[in-house]
Design an enzyme around this catalytic site. Structure first.
Site, PDB file in Angstrom:
ATOM      1  N   HIS A  37       0.832  -1.204   0.000  1.00  0.00           N
ATOM      2  CA  HIS A  37       0.000   0.000   0.000  1.00  0.00           C
ATOM      3  C   HIS A  37       0.866   1.255   0.000  1.00  0.00           C
ATOM      4  CE1 HIS A  37      -3.376   2.673   1.098  1.00  0.00           C
ATOM      5  NE2 HIS A  37      -2.481   3.260   1.890  1.00  0.00           N
ATOM      6  N   GLU A  38       1.882   1.274   0.849  1.00  0.00           N
ATOM      7  CA  GLU A  38       2.771   2.436   0.891  1.00  0.00           C
ATOM      8  C   GLU A  38       3.559   2.572  -0.402  1.00  0.00           C
ATOM      9  OE1 GLU A  38       2.213   4.537   3.054  1.00  0.00           O
ATOM     10  OE2 GLU A  38       1.021   3.261   4.373  1.00  0.00           O
ATOM     11  N   HIS A  84       1.613   4.463  -2.877  1.00  0.00           N
ATOM     12  CA  HIS A  84       1.724   5.921  -2.813  1.00  0.00           C
ATOM     13  C   HIS A  84       2.939   6.414  -3.584  1.00  0.00           C
ATOM     14  CE1 HIS A  84      -1.614   6.700  -0.207  1.00  0.00           C
ATOM     15  NE2 HIS A  84      -1.139   5.984   0.799  1.00  0.00           N
ATOM     16  N   HIS A  87       2.961   9.021  -6.691  1.00  0.00           N
ATOM     17  CA  HIS A  87       3.831  10.192  -6.752  1.00  0.00           C
ATOM     18  C   HIS A  87       4.623  10.220  -8.055  1.00  0.00           C
ATOM     19  CE1 HIS A  87       7.352  12.631  -4.859  1.00  0.00           C
ATOM     20  NE2 HIS A  87       6.477  13.418  -5.421  1.00  0.00           N
TER      21      HIS A  87
END
Length: 226
Positions: free
Chosen positions: A97-98, A101, A105
């Site tokens: 999940h991270e 991100h 980005h």
């Protein structure tokens, strides 16, 4: 501010949802921790990042429980110790999940760009809104009251734009875990549960912000006639 039962009547549903979401996160995380994964959280995140050409994004370990986050300023994925080291579906799901991100980005995902730009405004609005509302109420200044309400609206805006960011990061994570063969179809059930429970905490936070804004409107602009 003084104790106001009306606040808990208006905002209470969001508090209850937040409590349920936190319980759900703990229970699904504990369950998924018992299911072994082929990679640690850090290794899974590294595989996802490298496969997307993001070899310059570092991965660091940070203390704390579920303190995992992606820092777009430093382009660093920071994972809690248990997620970084553990080979479990819980660790892999959260790390992915991270990493999602970081993919957002890198691709300049529009809601993420807007959310990051809104962070300082929302932080300022959260800090100043209550002060403006209290002073406005004491001085019977409609201008200050509305300034406080507008300031808190920045918090609501941030929470609303944050929802698609978090849901999209989870969608990217699950797609990468499946595409790279890190998680099987049967094992994906545990990742779904963990990330789904985490998503509900963001839903609860958004609902709380919206209902708090509603409370301010009712309390300070004449909706409450007490």
């Amino acid at each position: 501010m003084y104790f106001d039962p009306y606040y808990f009547i208006v905002v209470g549903p969001a508090f209850l949802l937040a409590l349920w979401a936190q319980w759900r996160v703990r229970s699904t995380y504990a369950e998924a921790q018992q299911v072994a994964a082929p990679l640690s959280g850090a290794a899974a995140a590294r595989h996802i990042l490298d496969s997307a050409g993001l070899r310059d994004v570092a991965i660091e370990v940070v203390p704390g429980h579920l303190t995992d986050h992606y820092d777009p300023g430093d382009r660093v994925l920071r994972l809690s110790e248990e997620v970084y080291h553990n080979r479990s579906m819980a660790a892999v799901g959260i790390a992915a999940h991270e990493a999602g991100h970081a993919l957002q980005h890198a691709r300049a995902y529009a809601p993420l760009v807007v959310r990051n730009a809104a962070v300082p405004v929302a932080g300022f609005g959260s800090n100043i809104s209550i002060l403006l509302l209290i002073i406005g109420a004491v001085l019977s200044s409609a201008a200050l009251v509305w300034a406080g309400i507008i300031a808190f609206s920045a918090v609501v805006f941030f929470q609303l734009v944050n929802l698609p960011v978090e849901f999209n990061a989870s969608a990217r994570a699950k797609a990468q875990l499946a595409e790279l063969g890190i998680v099987s179809r049967d094992e994906m059930l545990y990742v779904d549960r963990v990330l789904g429970a985490a998503a509900m905490t963001y839903v609860a936070a958004t609902l709380q912000a919206i209902l708090t804004l509603l409370y301010f409107l009712l309390r300070f602009t004449g909706g409450d006639r007490e």
